[in-house]
Design an enzyme around this catalytic site. Sequence first.
Site, PDB file in Angstrom:
ATOM      1  N   TYR A   1     -67.884 -60.997  -7.320  1.00  0.00           N
ATOM      2  CA  TYR A   1     -66.473 -60.651  -8.235  1.00  0.00           C
ATOM      3  C   TYR A   1     -66.676 -60.653  -9.586  1.00  0.00           C
ATOM      4  O   TYR A   1     -67.239 -61.795  -9.983  1.00  0.00           O
ATOM      5  CB  TYR A   1     -65.260 -61.596  -7.773  1.00  0.00           C
ATOM      6  CG  TYR A   1     -64.386 -60.776  -6.979  1.00  0.00           C
ATOM      7  CD1 TYR A   1     -63.411 -59.907  -7.520  1.00  0.00           C
ATOM      8  CD2 TYR A   1     -64.233 -61.182  -5.746  1.00  0.00           C
ATOM      9  CE1 TYR A   1     -62.696 -59.093  -6.938  1.00  0.00           C
ATOM     10  CE2 TYR A   1     -63.193 -60.396  -5.011  1.00  0.00           C
ATOM     11  CZ  TYR A   1     -62.479 -59.509  -5.495  1.00  0.00           C
ATOM     12  OH  TYR A   1     -61.476 -58.500  -4.818  1.00  0.00           O
TER      13      TYR A   1
ATOM     14  N   GLU B   1     -64.401 -59.225 -12.121  1.00  0.00           N
ATOM     15  CA  GLU B   1     -63.109 -58.580 -12.830  1.00  0.00           C
ATOM     16  C   GLU B   1     -63.220 -58.726 -14.159  1.00  0.00           C
ATOM     17  O   GLU B   1     -63.701 -59.632 -14.952  1.00  0.00           O
ATOM     18  CB  GLU B   1     -61.865 -59.246 -12.250  1.00  0.00           C
ATOM     19  CG  GLU B   1     -61.317 -58.673 -11.167  1.00  0.00           C
ATOM     20  CD  GLU B   1     -60.188 -59.509 -10.553  1.00  0.00           C
ATOM     21  OE1 GLU B   1     -59.514 -60.267 -11.170  1.00  0.00           O
ATOM     22  OE2 GLU B   1     -59.518 -58.907  -9.620  1.00  0.00           O
TER      23      GLU B   1
ATOM     24  N   ASP C   1     -62.659 -32.379 -15.284  1.00  0.00           N
ATOM     25  CA  ASP C   1     -63.017 -33.000 -14.228  1.00  0.00           C
ATOM     26  C   ASP C   1     -64.290 -32.187 -13.992  1.00  0.00           C
ATOM     27  O   ASP C   1     -64.383 -31.267 -13.249  1.00  0.00           O
ATOM     28  CB  ASP C   1     -62.020 -32.652 -13.486  1.00  0.00           C
ATOM     29  CG  ASP C   1     -62.250 -33.194 -12.025  1.00  0.00           C
ATOM     30  OD1 ASP C   1     -63.517 -33.570 -11.702  1.00  0.00           O
ATOM     31  OD2 ASP C   1     -61.358 -33.384 -11.158  1.00  0.00           O
TER      32      ASP C   1
ATOM     33  N   THR D   1     -67.258 -37.412 -10.381  1.00  0.00           N
ATOM     34  CA  THR D   1     -67.889 -38.219  -9.404  1.00  0.00           C
ATOM     35  C   THR D   1     -69.203 -38.400  -9.772  1.00  0.00           C
ATOM     36  O   THR D   1     -70.105 -37.712 -10.403  1.00  0.00           O
ATOM     37  CB  THR D   1     -67.280 -37.626  -8.164  1.00  0.00           C
ATOM     38  OG1 THR D   1     -67.936 -36.090  -8.146  1.00  0.00           O
ATOM     39  CG2 THR D   1     -65.868 -37.284  -7.837  1.00  0.00           C
TER      40      THR D   1
ATOM     41  N   LYS E   1     -71.784 -36.004  -6.036  1.00  0.00           N
ATOM     42  CA  LYS E   1     -72.066 -34.514  -5.781  1.00  0.00           C
ATOM     43  C   LYS E   1     -73.530 -33.992  -6.570  1.00  0.00           C
ATOM     44  O   LYS E   1     -74.394 -34.697  -5.953  1.00  0.00           O
ATOM     45  CB  LYS E   1     -70.736 -33.708  -6.381  1.00  0.00           C
ATOM     46  CG  LYS E   1     -69.495 -34.506  -5.564  1.00  0.00           C
ATOM     47  CD  LYS E   1     -68.201 -33.457  -5.775  1.00  0.00           C
ATOM     48  CE  LYS E   1     -67.038 -34.366  -5.248  1.00  0.00           C
ATOM     49  NZ  LYS E   1     -65.797 -33.854  -5.564  1.00  0.00           N
TER      50      LYS E   1
ATOM     51  N   ARG F   1     -71.432 -42.760  -3.774  1.00  0.00           N
ATOM     52  CA  ARG F   1     -70.042 -42.321  -4.046  1.00  0.00           C
ATOM     53  C   ARG F   1     -69.422 -43.276  -5.011  1.00  0.00           C
ATOM     54  O   ARG F   1     -69.285 -44.503  -4.660  1.00  0.00           O
ATOM     55  CB  ARG F   1     -69.724 -42.602  -2.605  1.00  0.00           C
ATOM     56  CG  ARG F   1     -68.388 -42.143  -1.882  1.00  0.00           C
ATOM     57  CD  ARG F   1     -68.215 -41.824  -0.505  1.00  0.00           C
ATOM     58  NE  ARG F   1     -69.066 -40.848  -0.181  1.00  0.00           N
ATOM     59  CZ  ARG F   1     -68.846 -39.514  -0.281  1.00  0.00           C
ATOM     60  NH1 ARG F   1     -67.610 -39.132  -0.701  1.00  0.00           N
ATOM     61  NH2 ARG F   1     -69.838 -38.667   0.094  1.00  0.00           N
TER      62      ARG F   1
HETATM   63  C1  LIG Z   1     -64.549 -34.568  -5.416  1.00  0.00           C
HETATM   64  C2  LIG Z   1     -63.551 -34.278  -6.555  1.00  0.00           C
HETATM   65  C3  LIG Z   1     -62.567 -35.124  -6.954  1.00  0.00           C
HETATM   66  C4  LIG Z   1     -62.411 -36.624  -6.228  1.00  0.00           C
HETATM   67  O1  LIG Z   1     -63.412 -36.897  -5.788  1.00  0.00           O
HETATM   68  P1  LIG Z   1     -63.200 -38.359  -4.715  1.00  0.00           P
HETATM   69  O2  LIG Z   1     -64.538 -39.063  -5.170  1.00  0.00           O
HETATM   70  O3  LIG Z   1     -63.312 -37.542  -3.131  1.00  0.00           O
HETATM   71  O4  LIG Z   1     -61.876 -38.850  -4.792  1.00  0.00           O
HETATM   72  C5  LIG Z   1     -61.710 -34.891  -7.979  1.00  0.00           C
HETATM   73  N1  LIG Z   1     -61.880 -33.654  -8.742  1.00  0.00           N
HETATM   74  C6  LIG Z   1     -62.838 -32.872  -8.210  1.00  0.00           C
HETATM   75  C7  LIG Z   1     -62.833 -31.633  -9.249  1.00  0.00           C
HETATM   76  C8  LIG Z   1     -63.623 -32.937  -7.120  1.00  0.00           C
HETATM   77  O5  LIG Z   1     -64.238 -31.884  -6.688  1.00  0.00           O
END
Ligand SMILES: *Cc1c(COP(=O)(O)O)cnc(C)c1O
Length: 414
Positions: free
Chosen positions: A51, A53, A197, A223, A226, A232
């Site tokens: 933990y 925090e 994003d 994220t 990807k 993840r």
């Molecule tokens: C994949 C994605 C997310 C969210 O990611 P998670 O890890 O699945 O919650 C947010 N914005 C965009 C544009 C994405 O492609």
Amino acid sequence: MSYIQQQDEELFAMIEAEKKRQAEGIELIPSENYTSGAVMEACGSILTNKYSEGYPGKRYYGGQENIDKIETLAIERAKKLFGAEHVNVQPYSGSPANSEIYFALLNFGDTIMGLKLDQGGHITHGLPIAFSGKAYNFIPYEVDQATGKIDMDKVRELALQHKPKMIVAGFTAYPRDIDWKRFKEIADEVGALTMADISHTAGLIAGGELESPVPYFDVVMTTTHKTLRGPRGAIIMCKEIHAKAIDRAVFPGMQGGPHEHTIAGKAIAFGEALKPEFKEYAKQIRKNAVHLAEKLKEKGFKLVSDGTDTHLILVDLTNKGVPGKIAQSKLDEVGITLNKNTVPFDPRSPMDPSGIRLGTPAVTTRGMKEAEMDRIADWIDRVISNIDNAEMHKQIKEEVKEMCLKFPVPGLKI
Ligand SMILES: *Cc1c(COP(=O)(O)O)cnc(C)c1O
């Protein structure tokens, strides 16, 4: 023998079956990838026991001498990779990270502009039944129907009309590069904050293949699982003036204890992305996507925006007379995994849309190149043009498996 095998044969068998599926099939879902064995080892390590925090040097629990170093290493590597002023590496995933950004910088009910969801936006960009859509007033912008590309003049018109507090750019099903500078100019004109994003394209940006929004935008979220090829999770990058608000919104605003095993995996992935080989990887992702797109076009497939600048291809199957859902399930049966997707101005429903979405990050990680893209385009065409020919599908499944076994999946031994 693995610990799982010794202790829980039922679950062990399930993981083994998934390993086989990943090894013998072609992964074309553009948001998926294979992490390295090192990233996976970190995620399965004893760091999951701790933990912590708070933030490095300012924790609420003892015993942080190693954890603080690990989290600091992840932060420093991310800063270097993207040239960011401030980075928070604690977000559990992309969706909470986006909520944390809105929570940090806006008030409930404020107006945000984002791409229309059925044209490539994400559920965290204002889906009416999602937290984003309930807590904030999202005004959607659109792509141009003729070109399939974002119409920046319309974005400006809408911004002048609605005076948003924030403009979100960066998408989940958009095959083209994004004009970050123009978004920033429009936002400045109406006094809006800018949020990028880059979940889908972060690996291409880190690899120098696409332009980065980091120099222009107030906040950038990505994220890590990807194109970036990490575990993840997600990170938030921002200008120093927003650092305090972002950190407070992540903890204690929305999250409790950070997942330090995942943060260690992020540090390893950022280290991998800082190596010269990663630039080659990013370049090949795009080469493969452009090649696959060209081959599909030669076979009469209609692509949204007529091609791609990225890792992602959106196909409108209307002229083929096969809905996206059926294409997805028939291709899955032969070992080609992708997802059904709406296309801009889709007359069909999101559960039964006109298109499919595919991408090249995962196949590129396995070392596949243009020659393999030729075969993949060929298989997709044969399945869709002979949608009910079970005998042919059986044959293709064997061919797919045979090719896949020549390209090992990283980390499969773990
Ligand atoms: C994949 C994605 C997310 C969210 O990611 P998670 O890890 O699945 O919650 C947010 N914005 C965009 C544009 C994405 O492609």
